[in-house]
Design a protein around this motif. Structure first.
Motif, PDB file in Angstrom:
ATOM      1  N   HIS A  37       0.866  -1.193   0.000  1.00  0.00           N
ATOM      2  CA  HIS A  37       0.000   0.000   0.000  1.00  0.00           C
ATOM      3  C   HIS A  37       0.890   1.226   0.000  1.00  0.00           C
ATOM      4  O   HIS A  37       2.113   1.104   0.124  1.00  0.00           O
ATOM      5  CB  HIS A  37      -0.969   0.000   1.192  1.00  0.00           C
ATOM      6  N   THR A  58       5.009  -1.033   0.998  1.00  0.00           N
ATOM      7  CA  THR A  58       5.719  -1.146  -0.271  1.00  0.00           C
ATOM      8  C   THR A  58       4.808  -0.603  -1.364  1.00  0.00           C
ATOM      9  O   THR A  58       3.682  -1.058  -1.494  1.00  0.00           O
ATOM     10  CB  THR A  58       6.057  -2.617  -0.567  1.00  0.00           C
ATOM     11  N   PRO A  59       5.280   0.366  -2.152  1.00  0.00           N
ATOM     12  CA  PRO A  59       4.438   0.888  -3.230  1.00  0.00           C
ATOM     13  C   PRO A  59       4.066  -0.233  -4.208  1.00  0.00           C
ATOM     14  O   PRO A  59       4.887  -1.118  -4.458  1.00  0.00           O
ATOM     15  CB  PRO A  59       5.330   1.921  -3.915  1.00  0.00           C
ATOM     16  N   ALA A  65       6.347  -3.326  -5.599  1.00  0.00           N
ATOM     17  CA  ALA A  65       5.987  -4.689  -5.211  1.00  0.00           C
ATOM     18  C   ALA A  65       5.817  -5.550  -6.449  1.00  0.00           C
ATOM     19  O   ALA A  65       6.275  -6.695  -6.494  1.00  0.00           O
ATOM     20  CB  ALA A  65       4.702  -4.685  -4.392  1.00  0.00           C
TER      21      ALA A  65
END
Lengths: 476, 303
Positions: free
Chosen positions: B269, B273-274, B278
């Motif tokens: 999220h 982790t963007p 990810a």
């Protein structure tokens, strides 16, 4: 799960050479169910070498073979194999800090001890390394106090100012313990450094080369040196010699400095009373130390105990130069290690717009680095976005590949350093736009600025992260 | 419900305030209400302004302790945790804004569970839309066993619309947070796809499962006969974020296989982790699974 990495630091200074071996503990701090987050969790110095005089041939050239013998002997003494060493830094400081020396030392030690990261340190980098070795950055972080470290060596005093663990300023003065050398038995002066000679002349002092001297006779010049040190951290009326004694630059004045720490050889000489033989080291180190002990430096600032004194620089070189990149990165292994690449950092405003607009900005800035047709390799630094959309990453990748076309035509590897956590996606995007098997490195979580130089070592922790040394030369 | 007597008192009070006692409202409340109501409507001005969104405040930066001994030190500590610290109090209670924020976050978490992924998004992404045996959210929440099974028709639909024996089958499930899918899926799918391209890998149609539990991927694995099944599913929401997504990835999953055979990447999220990063990582993980023909604990041990 902790991985232990053996790191070596070698400091080749104007007068002495030393080596330390440190263990860096590399740990994945993320839970088993998330993407790894690898950090250096601890540092421990496990071996301190003897201190020897730097072997110098004529013309300030380092005797690389003698260095190699020294390193070999110290490894033997420490009981380690050269193959065990995974990371390291050779810091060449002072007058020996020259390009020829760096490449000579590198070739003499290559294959000999892991993947060396050789750095020729300018006065700024040396100040930072010494300050970190002395522990000033940690103290400033824990106590949230601005701390200046004075690394007073033989020829120079390196200043580094830390706030909350970050370096905010550096400076360097030509003040040190061996600027006047005195024969211990006859008390005869055998050497006076040019700048000190000039001050002696201007002040009309009776200190003369090849003449016997005394503590009393030297006091005026010692007092002047102490006064200049006070000036360097903003204490006292500025001496007329202050600008003259600065090596390259001083600290910006008017900054809030609460704490002070001392390292370097002279740090061990700081005492209120002189020992029985004040010239036992054949120099003025003890006198300077006594001068400092009575100065406003210790009376008006909070004196912070140093973790290391004479070994601050080498410990700093061995344990505090390397950081690790973010754990989600993209790279092609063949081009590692990479050394001494200048950073071209895009301004935040340049990272907005279409890929063509950004590419133009990159091309324009690239021009700055291409002097008189001489080609210069660069690493591109970016801020990136905190939680980027896929389109943003794609646009950025396109801009980079277009903007760095000249490098691609020359088949130079692309080195991209982005600050936010997006290097894996960005790297993969760049890869899809590059010719097949084109070499590149795209890493994140390392902060770089224009004017920095970087070294990138071979992968560690199972290939997840790359060790990076950022050689910071400029401060805002 | 407010009873009539109470309502009358409230209206009386309001009218008293508005008219500053000029009208004798007690005698004829009914008509007064009518008249006044009409007046208020005509007099009310619609402003363009809006009430600030309390959920926009970054809790990590919010610090409400007055006269703190060392505010910088406290705020520094707060950087390491999303916990609601240093929000001060009113008497023995939270301050109003803290209470409202807590309730807003809690409501967002509940909404994330009980709402559905926007059908337009499923269409836009060209997902193959299927659902498990659960008939509604209540059954989904109370019957985990049904959230992993498909009707024969649905099985048929999955089979017909996917490539049989593909190397990779990507599945998206609403799970316990539809909000997580809404927030991340558009970014992560192209990122995984591009990452796989680096290894000359790709995937075909993506299956979307309504009312999905994690083991629904096992059934899909059997139906499609794919080598690696990657399920992107909404995580049980908490008070920090309702938009956290996980990726459960397994090499040749089968129904009733041990849970240890799944590799999981959680916390996808904007604050973790963007999604894009990810996706890039998942691509490499899938490639690794295909090489080693293993997943979960077995894969860890093989490394």
């Amino acid at each position: 799960m902790t991985e232990k990495i053996l790191s070596v630091g070698i400091d080749l200074g104007t007068s002495t050479t030393q080596l330390v071996l440190s263990e860096l503990f590399i740990e994945n701090m993320a839970s088993a169910f998330s993407i790894p987050r690898i950090v250096i969790s601890d540092k421990k110095v496990i071996y301190r070498s003897d201190i020897r005089f730097t072997p110098i041939l004529a013309d300030n050239l380092i005797d690389a073979d003698a260095i190699k013998d020294f390193v070999e002997a110290q490894y033997l003494k420490a009981g380690i194999q050269k193959e065990d060493i995974q990371m390291g830094a050779v810091i060449i400081t002072g007058e020996t800090a020259r390009k020829e020396n760096a490449s000579k030392v590198l070739s003499a030690l290559s294959g000999f001890a892991g993947d060396f990261v050789v750095a020729t340190a300018g006065p700024d980098l040396e100040s930072i390394i010494a300050g970190k070795g002395a522990g000033a950055h940690l103290y400033s972080k824990e106590k949230r106090l601005s701390v200046v470290n004075l690394d007073i060596g033989g020829g120079t005093t390196n200043l580094a100012l830390f706030e909350e663990g970050e370096v905010v300023d550096t400076g360097c003065l030509d003040i040190g313990g061996r600027l006047i050398k005195v024969e211990p038995k006859t008390k005869k002066i055998t050497y006076i450094a040019p700048k000190i000679q000039e001050i002696i002349n201007k002040k009309g002092l009776a200190i003369q080369l090849n003449q016997p001297t005394s503590v009393e006779q030297l006091q005026p010049i010692i007092q002047e040196m102490v006064h200049l040190l006070e000036n360097s951290v903003g204490l006292g009326m500025q001496s007329q010699f202050y600008q003259y004694i600065i090596t390259n630059k001083g600290l910006r004045l008017g900054q809030c400095i609460k704490g002070i720490s001392f390292s370097g050889g002279v740090a061990d000489c700081i005492a209120k009373e002189l020992p029985e033989d004040p010239f036992k080291y054949g120099d003025i180190g003890l006198l300077l130390g006594q001068g400092i002990a009575h100065s406003r430096l210790v009376m008006e600032k909070e004196v912070i105990p140093s973790v290391e004194t004479i070994r601050a620089t080498v410990v700093g070189a061995g344990s505090h130069t390397a950081e690790v990149s973010g754990s989600t990165i993209t790279y092609t292994k063949a081009i590692l290690p990479i050394q001494n690449i200048p950073i071209l950092k895009l301004a935040k405003a340049d990272e907005i717009g279409t890929s063509d607009e950004m590419a133009t900005k990159i091309r324009e800035k690239l021009q700055w680095y291409q002097l008189e047709n001489e080609f210069q390799k660069i690493a591109l630094g970016l801020s990136g976005e905190k939680n980027p959309s896929f389109q943003t990453v794609l646009t950025l990748a396109e801009a980079i590949v277009k903007g760095l076309e000249t490098l691609i035509q020359r088949k130079e590897p692309l080195i991209i350093m982005v600050q936010e956590d997006m290097a894996k996606a960005l790297g993969q995007s760049i890869h899809s736009l590059l010719p097949k098997d084109y070499p590149f490195v795209c890493l994140d979580s390392v902060r770089v600025e224009n004017g920095d130089y970087i070294d990138i070592g071979n992968p560690i922790a199972g290939g997840t992260v790359l060790p990076v040394v950022v050689k910071t030369l400029v401060f805002n | 419900m407010v009873d009539e007597k109470n309502l009358k008192t409230i209206i009386e009070n309001i009218l008293n305030e508005m008219t500053a006692g000029n009208v004798d409202v007690t005698n004829d409340v009914q008509s007064a209400v009518a008249v006044k109501a009409a007046e208020t409507v005509s007099q009310s001005k619609i402003e363009d302004g809006c009430i600030p969104d309390i959920t926009e405040v970054d809790i990590k930066k919010q610090f409400l302790v007055p006269h703190a001994e060392d505010p910088e030190g406290y705020q520094k500590m707060k950087q390491y945790t999303p916990a609601r610290l240093g929000l001060w109090r009113a008497g023995t209670r939270y301050k109003t804004q803290s209470t409202l924020r807590f309730r807003a976050d809690h409501a967002a978490a509940q909404d994330a569970v009980f709402s559905y992924v926007d059908e337009a998004l499923v269409k836009e992404m060209n997902f193959v839309a299927v659902e498990t045996l659960c008939r509604d959210k209540d059954e989904y929440v109370t019957r985990p066993d049904l959230g992993r099974q498909f009707s024969p028709e649905m099985c048929e639909k999955i089979k017909e619309n996917t490539t049989h024996g593909a190397k990779i089958q990507v599945v998206v499930g609403d799970g316990l947070s539809s909000a997580a899918i809404g927030a991340n899926i558009k970014e992560i799918i192209p990122s995984i796809k591009q990452g796989l391209k680096m290894f000359n890998l790709d995937f075909d149609s993506v299956v979307f499962v309504k009312h999905a539990r994690v083991p629904s991927m096992d059934k899909i694995g059997e139906l499609t006969d794919a080598d690696v099944v990657c399920l992107l599913i909404g995580e049980r929401p908490g008070l920090v974020t309702a938009e956290s997504m996980s990726a459960y990835i397994a090499y040749r999953p089968t129904v009733d296989m041990p849970e240890a055979r799944r590799t999981v990447i959680s916390n996808i999220h904007s604050g973790g982790t963007p999604a894009v990063e990810a996706g890039a990582y998942i691509a490499e993980l899938i490639k690794n699974m295909l090489d080693k023909k293993k997943s979960g604990i077995d894969l860890k041990e093989a490394e």
